[in-house]
Design a protein around this motif. Structure first.
Motif, PDB file in Angstrom:
ATOM      1  N   ILE A 150      40.904  -0.885  17.139  1.00  0.00           N
ATOM      2  CA  ILE A 150      40.145  -1.107  18.363  1.00  0.00           C
ATOM      3  C   ILE A 150      40.936  -0.562  19.546  1.00  0.00           C
ATOM      4  CG2 ILE A 150      39.135  -2.897  19.843  1.00  0.00           C
ATOM      5  CD1 ILE A 150      39.591  -4.518  16.886  1.00  0.00           C
ATOM      6  N   THR A 151      40.299   0.257  20.355  1.00  0.00           N
ATOM      7  CA  THR A 151      40.932   0.755  21.570  1.00  0.00           C
ATOM      8  C   THR A 151      40.301   0.075  22.778  1.00  0.00           C
ATOM      9  OG1 THR A 151      41.300   2.895  20.531  1.00  0.00           O
ATOM     10  CG2 THR A 151      41.440   2.818  22.941  1.00  0.00           C
ATOM     11  N   PRO A 152      41.068  -0.718  23.527  1.00  0.00           N
ATOM     12  CA  PRO A 152      40.517  -1.324  24.742  1.00  0.00           C
ATOM     13  C   PRO A 152      40.275  -0.269  25.824  1.00  0.00           C
ATOM     14  CG  PRO A 152      42.502  -2.476  24.000  1.00  0.00           C
ATOM     15  CD  PRO A 152      42.436  -1.180  23.262  1.00  0.00           C
ATOM     16  N   ILE A 153      39.229  -0.482  26.584  1.00  0.00           N
ATOM     17  CA  ILE A 153      38.898   0.388  27.715  1.00  0.00           C
ATOM     18  C   ILE A 153      38.722  -0.533  28.918  1.00  0.00           C
ATOM     19  CG2 ILE A 153      37.149   1.947  28.657  1.00  0.00           C
ATOM     20  CD1 ILE A 153      36.551   2.466  25.505  1.00  0.00           C
TER      21      ILE A 153
ATOM     22  N   PHE B 121      35.459  -1.916  24.473  1.00  0.00           N
ATOM     23  CA  PHE B 121      36.187  -1.631  23.238  1.00  0.00           C
ATOM     24  C   PHE B 121      35.566  -0.435  22.517  1.00  0.00           C
ATOM     25  CE2 PHE B 121      36.632  -6.233  23.968  1.00  0.00           C
ATOM     26  CZ  PHE B 121      38.023  -6.316  24.043  1.00  0.00           C
ATOM     27  N   ARG B 122      36.452   0.438  22.025  1.00  0.00           N
ATOM     28  CA  ARG B 122      35.993   1.544  21.184  1.00  0.00           C
ATOM     29  C   ARG B 122      36.419   1.291  19.739  1.00  0.00           C
ATOM     30  NH1 ARG B 122      36.213   8.124  22.120  1.00  0.00           N
ATOM     31  NH2 ARG B 122      35.656   8.677  19.962  1.00  0.00           N
ATOM     32  N   PHE B 123      35.443   1.375  18.845  1.00  0.00           N
ATOM     33  CA  PHE B 123      35.656   1.226  17.408  1.00  0.00           C
ATOM     34  C   PHE B 123      35.253   2.564  16.783  1.00  0.00           C
ATOM     35  CE2 PHE B 123      33.934  -2.581  19.380  1.00  0.00           C
ATOM     36  CZ  PHE B 123      34.726  -3.623  18.929  1.00  0.00           C
ATOM     37  N   GLY B 124      36.208   3.395  16.406  1.00  0.00           N
ATOM     38  CA  GLY B 124      35.853   4.702  15.847  1.00  0.00           C
ATOM     39  C   GLY B 124      35.007   5.480  16.830  1.00  0.00           C
ATOM     40  N   ASN B 125      33.795   5.836  16.426  1.00  0.00           N
ATOM     41  CA  ASN B 125      32.924   6.636  17.293  1.00  0.00           C
ATOM     42  C   ASN B 125      31.923   5.803  18.079  1.00  0.00           C
ATOM     43  OD1 ASN B 125      33.995   9.185  16.655  1.00  0.00           O
ATOM     44  ND2 ASN B 125      32.973   9.076  14.661  1.00  0.00           N
ATOM     45  N   PHE B 126      32.160   4.501  18.116  1.00  0.00           N
ATOM     46  CA  PHE B 126      31.249   3.573  18.780  1.00  0.00           C
ATOM     47  C   PHE B 126      31.977   2.836  19.902  1.00  0.00           C
ATOM     48  CE2 PHE B 126      29.827  -0.892  19.065  1.00  0.00           C
ATOM     49  CZ  PHE B 126      28.527  -0.686  19.504  1.00  0.00           C
ATOM     50  N   THR B 127      31.383   2.814  21.082  1.00  0.00           N
ATOM     51  CA  THR B 127      31.995   2.132  22.222  1.00  0.00           C
ATOM     52  C   THR B 127      31.058   1.054  22.757  1.00  0.00           C
ATOM     53  OG1 THR B 127      33.274   4.074  22.858  1.00  0.00           O
ATOM     54  CG2 THR B 127      32.889   2.440  24.576  1.00  0.00           C
TER      55      THR B 127
ATOM     56  N   LEU C  10      19.478  -6.035  16.780  1.00  0.00           N
ATOM     57  CA  LEU C  10      19.641  -4.601  16.528  1.00  0.00           C
ATOM     58  C   LEU C  10      20.894  -4.348  15.686  1.00  0.00           C
ATOM     59  CD1 LEU C  10      19.087  -1.531  17.174  1.00  0.00           C
ATOM     60  CD2 LEU C  10      20.505  -1.870  19.220  1.00  0.00           C
ATOM     61  N   THR C  11      20.760  -3.510  14.671  1.00  0.00           N
ATOM     62  CA  THR C  11      21.905  -3.120  13.847  1.00  0.00           C
ATOM     63  C   THR C  11      22.147  -1.624  14.004  1.00  0.00           C
ATOM     64  OG1 THR C  11      21.400  -4.831  12.240  1.00  0.00           O
ATOM     65  CG2 THR C  11      22.841  -3.064  11.503  1.00  0.00           C
ATOM     66  N   ILE C  12      23.393  -1.245  14.267  1.00  0.00           N
ATOM     67  CA  ILE C  12      23.779   0.141  14.446  1.00  0.00           C
ATOM     68  C   ILE C  12      24.828   0.477  13.387  1.00  0.00           C
ATOM     69  CG2 ILE C  12      24.986   1.752  15.980  1.00  0.00           C
ATOM     70  CD1 ILE C  12      23.934   0.044  18.354  1.00  0.00           C
ATOM     71  N   THR C  13      24.661   1.640  12.747  1.00  0.00           N
ATOM     72  CA  THR C  13      25.654   2.073  11.768  1.00  0.00           C
ATOM     73  C   THR C  13      26.496   3.176  12.399  1.00  0.00           C
ATOM     74  OG1 THR C  13      24.138   1.557   9.994  1.00  0.00           O
ATOM     75  CG2 THR C  13      25.986   2.981   9.443  1.00  0.00           C
ATOM     76  N   THR C  14      27.803   3.068  12.234  1.00  0.00           N
ATOM     77  CA  THR C  14      28.699   4.066  12.795  1.00  0.00           C
ATOM     78  C   THR C  14      29.808   4.326  11.785  1.00  0.00           C
ATOM     79  OG1 THR C  14      30.056   4.642  14.707  1.00  0.00           O
ATOM     80  CG2 THR C  14      30.113   2.348  13.986  1.00  0.00           C
ATOM     81  N   HIS C  15      30.678   5.269  12.111  1.00  0.00           N
ATOM     82  CA  HIS C  15      31.805   5.547  11.221  1.00  0.00           C
ATOM     83  C   HIS C  15      32.994   6.004  12.038  1.00  0.00           C
ATOM     84  CE1 HIS C  15      29.287   9.189  11.545  1.00  0.00           C
ATOM     85  NE2 HIS C  15      30.419   9.801  11.712  1.00  0.00           N
TER      86      HIS C  15
END
Ligand SMILES: [Zn+2]
Ligand SMILES: [Zn+2]
Length: 239
Positions: free
Chosen positions: A130-133, A145-151, A234-239
């Motif tokens: 997790i990258t804090p912003i 927070f950024r998780f991989g390609n999802f913020t 809502l469910t979002i799929t990311t990687h």
């Protein structure tokens, strides 16, 4: 909104039934929730979340923190304290607002909490990095927070250029868009649309929507391509 007779609050469309803003982030081995809203208990029941590894907090406003006591159910089933990742400001609020959980003599059944300090450095929970912003909520520094390609960014009305750099390259973003009228500490819908364009993120979901924004079915068709209103469940799929 409690006691409000407006067309959004009276709507029978499930997408107009908005609980307080929070997300659950799940990998094959790890489950994290961002913020414990006053609706946390119901949200966990609704989604049948049997296991929770940690909570990470954006900021200490009541609509993001008030449901914390209910992590005690996970304490009970998982036989361990709940890990809470929070910055200094949020940790102080947690200790002040849930003093019984930090008392020397604790009565039975209270939540067991373990505070873990975060600031701007990336951190890892299980297999999720997790990258804090740091964004601005009027004058309050709030963590996205950024998780991989999802913020995920809630409760902000300004993002510094240095922090925008951490978001760029994301494939999807969730961003707050409170309403149409100007607000002191949240992006309006138009400001949120401009911010997404500035960031160049191809897919955006707007959250923390006030009833003053209007009905989902009226607003959704007015949005630019690649931008949508988020909704509960809502469910979002990311990687
Ligand atoms: Zn707030
Ligand atoms: Zn909020």
């Amino acid at each position: 909104m409690v006691a409000c007779p407006c067309e959004v609050c009276a709507s029978t469309d499930a997408k107009d039934k908005r609980l307080r803003s929070s997300i659950l982030v799940q990998s094959p081995t790890t489950t994290i929730v961002v913020d414990t809203t006053p609706d946390f208990r119901y949200q966990m029941l609704r989604e049948k979340i049997r296991r929770l590894d940690a909570v990470i907090f954006t900021h200490p406003h009541k609509d993001h923190l008030a449901g914390l006591d209910d992590v005690r159910a996970y304490n009970f089933f998982q036989h361990r304290a709940m890990d809470l990742y929070a910055n200094e400001m949020t940790q102080e609020s947690i200790v002040r607002e849930f003093p019984y959980a930090f008392a020397d003599i604790k009565y039975p059944g209270i939540p067991e909490l373990r505070l873990i300090h975060i600031d701007k450095d990336p951190f890892t929970i299980g297999d999720i990095t997790i990258t804090p912003i740091q964004v601005w909520h009027l004058k309050m520094p709030v963590l996205g927070f950024r998780f991989g390609n999802f913020t995920y960014i809630t409760d902000a009305n300004r993002i510094d250029e240095t922090e925008r750099e951490k978001i760029r390259g994301s494939e999807q973003i969730v961003l707050n868009a409170l309403r149409h009228e100007k607000h002191v500490s949240h992006f309006t819908l138009a400001e949120a649309i401009d911010e997404v364009r500035e960031l160049g993120v191809p897919k955006a979901w707007f959250t923390h929507l006030s009833h003053q924004l209007g009905k989902h079915a009226d607003i959704a068709p007015t949005l630019p391509p690649g931008m949508e209103l988020a909704y509960d469940g809502l469910t979002i799929t990311t990687h």
